[in-house]
Design an enzyme around this catalytic site. Structure first.
Site, mmCIF file in Angstrom:
data_model
loop_
_atom_site.group_PDB
_atom_site.id
_atom_site.type_symbol
_atom_site.label_atom_id
_atom_site.label_comp_id
_atom_site.label_asym_id
_atom_site.label_seq_id
_atom_site.Cartn_x
_atom_site.Cartn_y
_atom_site.Cartn_z
ATOM 1 N N HIS A 266 0.847 -1.191 0.000
ATOM 2 C CA HIS A 266 0.000 0.000 0.000
ATOM 3 C C HIS A 266 0.880 1.237 0.000
ATOM 4 C CE1 HIS A 266 -3.323 2.665 0.907
ATOM 5 N NE2 HIS A 266 -4.107 1.668 0.554
ATOM 6 N N ASP A 322 -7.832 -5.675 0.323
ATOM 7 C CA ASP A 322 -8.297 -6.600 -0.710
ATOM 8 C C ASP A 322 -7.848 -8.041 -0.474
ATOM 9 O OD1 ASP A 322 -9.600 -4.648 -2.313
ATOM 10 O OD2 ASP A 322 -7.632 -3.902 -2.882
HETATM 11 N N1 COA Z 1 4.120 -7.641 -3.936
HETATM 12 C C1 COA Z 1 5.475 -7.647 -3.940
HETATM 13 N N2 COA Z 1 6.229 -6.546 -3.774
HETATM 14 C C2 COA Z 1 5.569 -5.406 -3.566
HETATM 15 C C3 COA Z 1 4.177 -5.329 -3.536
HETATM 16 C C4 COA Z 1 3.451 -6.504 -3.726
HETATM 17 N N3 COA Z 1 2.117 -6.514 -3.726
HETATM 18 N N4 COA Z 1 3.806 -4.052 -3.322
HETATM 19 C C5 COA Z 1 4.939 -3.347 -3.231
HETATM 20 N N5 COA Z 1 5.997 -4.164 -3.376
HETATM 21 C C6 COA Z 1 7.406 -3.766 -3.340
HETATM 22 C C7 COA Z 1 7.804 -3.192 -4.702
HETATM 23 O O1 COA Z 1 8.258 -4.200 -5.568
HETATM 24 C C8 COA Z 1 8.879 -2.205 -4.324
HETATM 25 O O2 COA Z 1 10.058 -2.927 -4.083
HETATM 26 P P1 COA Z 1 11.491 -2.323 -4.563
HETATM 27 O O3 COA Z 1 11.644 -1.064 -3.753
HETATM 28 O O4 COA Z 1 12.448 -3.392 -4.223
HETATM 29 O O5 COA Z 1 11.361 -2.048 -6.031
HETATM 30 C C9 COA Z 1 8.393 -1.656 -2.973
HETATM 31 O O6 COA Z 1 7.576 -2.703 -2.410
HETATM 32 C C10 COA Z 1 7.570 -0.393 -3.105
HETATM 33 O O7 COA Z 1 6.484 -0.680 -3.982
HETATM 34 P P2 COA Z 1 5.870 0.318 -5.033
HETATM 35 O O8 COA Z 1 5.348 -0.476 -6.191
HETATM 36 O O9 COA Z 1 6.805 1.433 -5.321
HETATM 37 O O10 COA Z 1 4.644 0.877 -4.194
HETATM 38 P P3 COA Z 1 3.482 1.837 -4.695
HETATM 39 O O11 COA Z 1 3.136 2.680 -3.549
HETATM 40 O O12 COA Z 1 3.851 2.512 -5.965
HETATM 41 O O13 COA Z 1 2.296 0.809 -5.038
HETATM 42 C C11 COA Z 1 0.496 -0.663 -4.739
HETATM 43 C C12 COA Z 1 1.283 0.509 -4.153
HETATM 44 C C13 COA Z 1 -0.750 -0.903 -3.900
HETATM 45 C C14 COA Z 1 0.057 -0.322 -6.171
HETATM 46 C C15 COA Z 1 1.393 -1.913 -4.753
HETATM 47 O O14 COA Z 1 1.717 -2.265 -3.430
HETATM 48 C C16 COA Z 1 0.732 -3.081 -5.459
HETATM 49 O O15 COA Z 1 0.803 -3.201 -6.692
HETATM 50 N N6 COA Z 1 0.056 -4.001 -4.706
HETATM 51 C C17 COA Z 1 -0.645 -5.112 -5.311
HETATM 52 C C18 COA Z 1 -1.984 -4.670 -5.830
HETATM 53 C C19 COA Z 1 -2.961 -4.427 -4.724
HETATM 54 O O16 COA Z 1 -3.159 -5.241 -3.839
HETATM 55 N N7 COA Z 1 -3.642 -3.288 -4.811
HETATM 56 C C20 COA Z 1 -4.666 -2.914 -3.845
HETATM 57 C C21 COA Z 1 -4.219 -1.734 -3.024
HETATM 58 S S1 COA Z 1 -5.389 -1.429 -1.731
#
Ligand code: COA
Length: 385
Positions: A266, A322
């Site tokens: 998140h 979720d």
């Molecule tokens: N699975 C594995 N790694 C994850 C992850 C996940 N669901 N969410 C974040 N990370 C990791 C990223 O790979 C990144 O690692 P790095 O620094 O080594 O590259 C780090 O955590 C930061 O993630 P980032 O993608 O920059 O976070 P964000 O704030 O841009 O994205 C979300 C937030 C929610 C989009 C992201 O966590 C995600 O795609 N989650 C899965 C989808 C989901 O459940 N969405 C519902 C949200 S309520």
């Protein structure tokens, strides 16, 4: 300010007094009230009014709002006719977006928004708010029957919001325990500060678009798997894992390929999302009510969470809302492609609260960009290219 921050991470895009997140402590509060207290003591109707008006309603105010919601639990039959022409194989989120956008054709009146000044027709704003919150469950439940070739189940005004949803969805007398579980889920999903879909609603609202366009924009944004669409993907993921014993190996393979784990992570929370443990408790309640053991999918989810704790906690990646909501809805017999539409039914409360707040102090959203294209150059006629 000219620093570009991808995804607007950490950039305040608005001021709001609707909800509050402390992502380090795992706190979520609506209008100052912690969600843990709201799920114990409130219900979806009251929480919606709290979000919209900013204060806990008196008994009379709540009764009047509840009555308005019950009275508006219907859509014009031409909307149903239109839905009959949509392909049954289409995704219910696309249908919901289409249905809500079409409401603007059937319930016009947004001219009061389009003057040069602030909209002062508070009745219009209130009536549209009630209409959208009351109509969205009707569209979602009607579609469940229409896409299977049946007539929709008409609404009942003697049931509360959650009970009526279950009744219209299944056609059966709602089980009070299931209705209470759904009501809790609706409270938990109703609002979450300036997330992607709320931001989309604000951007649309800031142009003085109609509330139907505002909510249609938000629904489209919620549908993506990085946002509300994740709950549906969680179920696919658990099915793919197959058993708790496979969780660790599956996770390692996914992380090695740098793939995301659905329902985890998140932007705001660096600890477990405070809504997730409440949903886990609801799962236990549901299982006890049924007199059955834990669901196989829950067992897999718990094993995956444990494995993820070892590998992802250092990055602040934990289950979000979720992760457990889909398992709960699945156990309630709801098809997985309807999970996100139910999320939208509830989040409409938050979207509309933000829309109203935006109208109260509106300035069109028009950010800037960092241009990375060609410098100015002369046009080349086609024969010389
Ligand atoms: N699975 C594995 N790694 C994850 C992850 C996940 N669901 N969410 C974040 N990370 C990791 C990223 O790979 C990144 O690692 P790095 O620094 O080594 O590259 C780090 O955590 C930061 O993630 P980032 O993608 O920059 O976070 P964000 O704030 O841009 O994205 C979300 C937030 C929610 C989009 C992201 O966590 C995600 O795609 N989650 C899965 C989808 C989901 O459940 N969405 C519902 C949200 S309520």
């Amino acid at each position: 300010m000219s620093e570009y921050l991808p995804g607007l991470e950490g950039v305040p895009a608005t001021k709001s007094n609707i909800s509050y997140i402390d992502g380090e402590k795992g706190i979520l509060a609506y209008r100052g009230y912690p969600i843990e207290q709201l799920v114990e003591q409130s219900n979806f109707e009251e929480t919606t009014l709290l979000l919209l008006d900013g204060r806990l309603p008196t008994a009379d105010m709540l009764a009047s709002f509840d009555e308005q919601l019950r009275r508006n639990r219907r859509v014009k039959y031409n909307i149903r006719e239109m839905m009959k022409h949509l392909p049954a194989t289409g995704h219910p989120m696309d249908m919901l977006q289409t249905g809500v956008a079409s409401l603007g054709m059937f319930y016009p009146g947004s001219e009061c928004l389009t003057g040069s000044g602030v909209c002062t027709d508070l009745d219009y704003i209130h009536n549209m708010t009630v209409n959208i919150i009351a109509c969205m469950p009707v569209i979602v439940t009607n579609w469940e029957h229409l896409r299977n070739g049946y007539d929709p189940i008409p609404p009942r005004t003697d049931l509360n919001f959650a009970e009526n949803f279950l009744y219209m969805f299944t056609g059966e007398e709602p089980d009070p325990i299931l209705a209470r579980i759904l009501d809790t889920c609706l409270i938990l999903h109703a609002e979450h500060t300036i997330n992607a879909s709320t931001f989309a609603a604000l951007v649309a609202g800031s142009t003085l678009a109609s509330p139907y366009s505002v909510i249609a924009a938000a629904i489209g944004t919620l549908s993506g798997p990085l946002h509300g669409g994740a709950n549906e993907r969680v179920l696919d993921m658990l099915e793919e894992i197959g058993s708790p014993a496979n969780a660790k190996g599956w996770l390692d393979r996914k992380l090695a390929k740098k793939e995301k784990i659905w329902g985890m992570g998140h932007r705001e929370y660096k600890v477990k999302d405070p809504r997730a443990p409440i949903l886990q408790k609801l799962m236990v309640e549901l299982m006890e009510h049924r007199g059955s053991k834990a669901s196989p999918k829950l067992e897999i989810a718990l094993a995956l969470e444990e494995a993820a704790q070892e590998r992802l906690a250092a990055k602040g990646v934990y289950p979000n809302v979720d992760y457990y909501s889909g398992i709960l809805y699945d156990e309630m017999g709801i098809p997985s492609d309807q999970f996100t539409p139910i999320f939208a039914v509830s989040r409409a409360a938050g979207w509309l609260a933000h829309w109203r707040e935006q109208l109260g102090d509106n300035r069109i959203f028009r950010p800037t960009q960092v241009y990375t294209g060609e410098p100015l150059r002369d046009y080349v006629v086609i024969e010389q290219r």
